[in-house]
Motif scaffolding. Structure first.
Motif, short mmCIF file in Angstrom:
data_model
loop_
_atom_site.label_atom_id
_atom_site.label_comp_id
_atom_site.label_asym_id
_atom_site.label_seq_id
_atom_site.Cartn_x
_atom_site.Cartn_y
_atom_site.Cartn_z
N VAL A 1 0.85 -1.18 0.00
CA VAL A 1 0.00 0.00 0.00
C VAL A 1 0.89 1.23 0.00
CG1 VAL A 1 -1.72 1.34 1.27
CG2 VAL A 1 -1.94 -1.14 1.11
N MET A 2 0.83 2.00 -1.06
CA MET A 2 1.65 3.19 -1.18
C MET A 2 1.31 4.19 -0.08
SD MET A 2 1.12 3.31 -5.30
CE MET A 2 1.50 5.04 -5.48
N GLY A 3 2.35 4.74 0.51
CA GLY A 3 2.15 5.70 1.59
C GLY A 3 2.05 5.06 2.96
N LYS A 4 1.91 3.72 3.00
CA LYS A 4 1.80 3.03 4.28
C LYS A 4 2.81 1.91 4.44
CE LYS A 4 -3.00 4.27 5.28
NZ LYS A 4 -4.35 3.82 5.68
N ASP A 5 3.06 1.15 3.40
CA ASP A 5 4.05 0.07 3.47
C ASP A 5 5.44 0.65 3.16
OD1 ASP A 5 5.65 -2.15 3.27
OD2 ASP A 5 4.52 -3.13 1.67
N PRO A 6 6.35 0.65 4.14
CA PRO A 6 7.69 1.21 3.87
C PRO A 6 8.47 0.44 2.82
CG PRO A 6 7.63 0.12 6.02
CD PRO A 6 6.22 0.19 5.53
N ASP A 7 8.09 -0.81 2.55
CA ASP A 7 8.81 -1.62 1.57
C ASP A 7 8.58 -1.15 0.14
OD1 ASP A 7 9.65 -3.00 3.75
OD2 ASP A 7 8.88 -4.95 3.13
N VAL A 8 7.52 -0.37 -0.09
CA VAL A 8 7.30 0.15 -1.45
C VAL A 8 7.50 1.67 -1.49
CG1 VAL A 8 5.79 -1.72 -2.18
CG2 VAL A 8 4.77 0.30 -1.09
N ARG A 9 8.17 2.18 -0.45
CA ARG A 9 8.53 3.60 -0.44
C ARG A 9 9.89 3.74 -1.13
NH1 ARG A 9 8.47 4.91 5.24
NH2 ARG A 9 6.24 4.45 5.13
N HIS B 1 6.39 -9.99 -3.56
CA HIS B 1 5.62 -8.75 -3.43
C HIS B 1 5.69 -7.80 -4.63
CE1 HIS B 1 4.50 -9.62 0.67
NE2 HIS B 1 5.74 -9.76 1.03
N ILE B 2 6.90 -7.50 -5.11
CA ILE B 2 7.05 -6.49 -6.15
C ILE B 2 6.24 -6.82 -7.42
CG2 ILE B 2 8.71 -5.47 -7.78
CD1 ILE B 2 8.70 -4.18 -5.03
N PRO B 3 6.15 -8.10 -7.84
CA PRO B 3 5.35 -8.38 -9.04
C PRO B 3 3.84 -8.34 -8.79
CG PRO B 3 7.07 -10.05 -8.69
CD PRO B 3 6.94 -9.28 -7.42
N MET B 4 3.40 -8.13 -7.54
CA MET B 4 1.98 -8.15 -7.23
C MET B 4 1.38 -6.75 -7.30
SD MET B 4 1.77 -11.36 -6.87
CE MET B 4 0.08 -11.55 -6.27
N ASP B 5 0.07 -6.61 -6.97
CA ASP B 5 -0.61 -5.33 -7.03
C ASP B 5 -0.03 -4.35 -6.01
OD1 ASP B 5 -2.22 -6.34 -8.97
OD2 ASP B 5 -3.99 -6.58 -7.72
N ILE B 6 0.20 -3.12 -6.45
CA ILE B 6 0.69 -2.05 -5.57
C ILE B 6 -0.20 -0.84 -5.81
CG2 ILE B 6 2.65 -0.55 -5.02
CD1 ILE B 6 4.46 -2.81 -6.13
N ASP B 7 -0.84 -0.36 -4.75
CA ASP B 7 -1.87 0.67 -4.93
C ASP B 7 -1.98 1.52 -3.68
OD1 ASP B 7 -3.94 2.12 -6.02
OD2 ASP B 7 -5.26 0.41 -6.34
#
Length: 433
Positions: free
Chosen positions: A212-220, A328-334
């Motif tokens: 979740v963008m803005g909440k999961d630090p792993d996709v920041r 995770h990276i190949p999955m949905d990110i929103d």
């Protein structure tokens, strides 16, 4: 009227959803409404992880993170302000009810009970390899062959201890916060040289809102990479970065896996320690460095001990990055769309096929779906719940992805290339317009 004479109200889901600001936070747990605005700062798991559910139903997330519900209930009681209005339509009721039944069945099956022998043997094989790494240089000298054998052994120690500390960090071994934290400090702090508190701060957020963008630090990661379908478009529209994201699937090999541990994590964990004055973490981390350099400088000298350390961190970083990102990276990110717990986790995770090697190599994170749904379940039981999760997904039409280990690695690069192409096309469209 609640206990203590407090007046309780009834609230609609829509009304609760408005209380999602930093200075105004309500959550729903089991159809009861709680005002966590002031208490969130004292939340043992951190203010962010509970704050990520502000304005939402946190029932399943609450259950997933806490082993002792009776103890936690004592903290909730003073925060209770009412209940959800009767007759409110929950469009996810059937799915959520089936998932809660699944969890109840898992508890009856004893799947949350740990095998102490499993974790003892795992810790024992880590300690044995660390001893072998030292003895290889001690007995065979510091030539290239014993040097490389030793550094490979020590890298394996670090990677495997990374998976083991993960179990204690999730309180999935002793089911006792004090005992799990104690061993977490030993494995994460003394054996790996990292801050347990920093890990908890980052990793619990990831589990609460994965991808979740803005909440999961792993996709920041947008200063270096764009991931998923939405982030490339947002970054292109903002025009804030000059990174050539259309080439990210190429430069990932040079600044992703090689530098995550030796550079980024080293900086972030010490920044976390000093900014929050976590002196207990600092002491245990420094104990690791004293141990390491005391043992290896005597054989290699300071310069080569530093080289040994950096090679070890680079190898460990490759191991961790490829495994952790494959799920995770190949999955949905929103952005956050307040998805129910099971849908949120299923969109963000996938599994890798089971084998003895895959289980060991990934620390059982090849069962990433099951781990995300039940983060306190001991990892040696995840394969047992997998068929039941698959059946539930099939019943409700939820995609369940399982891949080979090699395909999961390939998909990291493919997804980075795809996201980079989306960014390039969006950037060109904005320039034209």
């Amino acid at each position: 009227m609640g206990k203590g004479g407090k007046q309780l109200g009834t609230y609609s889901y829509q009304e609760v959803s408005k209380h999602d600001k930093r200075d105004d936070r309500w959550i729903i747990i089991n159809n009861q409404v709680y005002n966590i605005t002031n208490w969130a700062r004292r939340h043992p798991g951190g203010s962010r992880v509970i704050g990520h559910y502000a304005g939402q139903d946190a029932t399943d997330a609450f259950r997933a993170f806490h082993n002792d519900l009776d103890q936690v209930q004592k903290y909730l009681l003073p925060l209770h302000i009412g209940s959800v209005q009767k007759g409110e339509v929950n469009t996810n009721y059937s799915l959520e009810n089936d998932f809660r039944d699944l969890r109840e069945n898992a508890e009856k099956m004893g799947l949350f009970k740990p095998s102490y022998l499993f974790f003892f043997l795992h810790l024992a094989h880590i300690i044995a390899m660390e001893v072998m790494a030292y003895l290889t240089l001690y007995y065979f000298g510091t030539g290239w062959i014993p040097f490389l054998v030793s550094v490979c052994l020590y890298s394996t120690v670090q990677a495997q201890c990374g998976w083991l500390q993960h179990d204690f960090g999730h309180l999935s071994v002793f089911k006792n916060t004090t005992f799990d934290h104690m061993v977490h400090f030993f494995t994460m702090g003394f054996t790996k040289g990292a801050s347990p508190s920093w890990w908890n701060h980052m990793h619990y957020q990831h589990h609460a809102k994965p991808n979740v963008m803005g909440k999961d630090p792993d996709v920041r990661v947008d200063q270096l990479f764009v991931v998923g379908e939405k982030m490339p478009l947002e970054v292109a529209k903002s025009k804030k970065s000059n990174m050539p994201y259309n080439q990210q699937h190429k430069y990932f090999f040079f600044i992703g896996p090689p530098l995550l541990f030796p550079v980024y994590f080293q900086f972030m964990l010490f920044r976390h320690i000093f900014t929050r004055r976590l002196w207990k973490d600092f002491i245990v981390v420094m104990a690791f460095y004293v141990k390491f350099f005391y043992l290896y400088t005597s054989m290699l000298g300071l310069g080569w001990a530093l080289v040994y350390y950096e090679i070890m961190r680079v190898l460990e970083s490759h191991w961790f990055t490829w495994v952790s990102q494959s799920n995770h990276i190949p999955m949905d990110i929103d952005r956050d769309t307040a998805e129910p717990w099971i849908r949120l986790q299923m969109k963000a995770t996938c599994d890798i096929e089971q084998s003895f090697f895959n289980d060991w190599f990934t620390g059982h994170l090849n069962f990433q779906i099951e781990h995300h749904l039940f983060p306190t379940m001991p990892r040696h039981n995840l394969y047992k719940i997998q068929p039941l999760v698959q059946s539930l997904c099939k019943k409700h039409g939820i995609p369940y992805q399982m891949k080979t280990l090699s395909q999961s690695f390939i998909d990291i690069v493919k997804s980075l290339k795809h996201s980079g192409q989306l960014w390039e096309a969006a950037l060109h469209a904005h320039h034209v317009s």
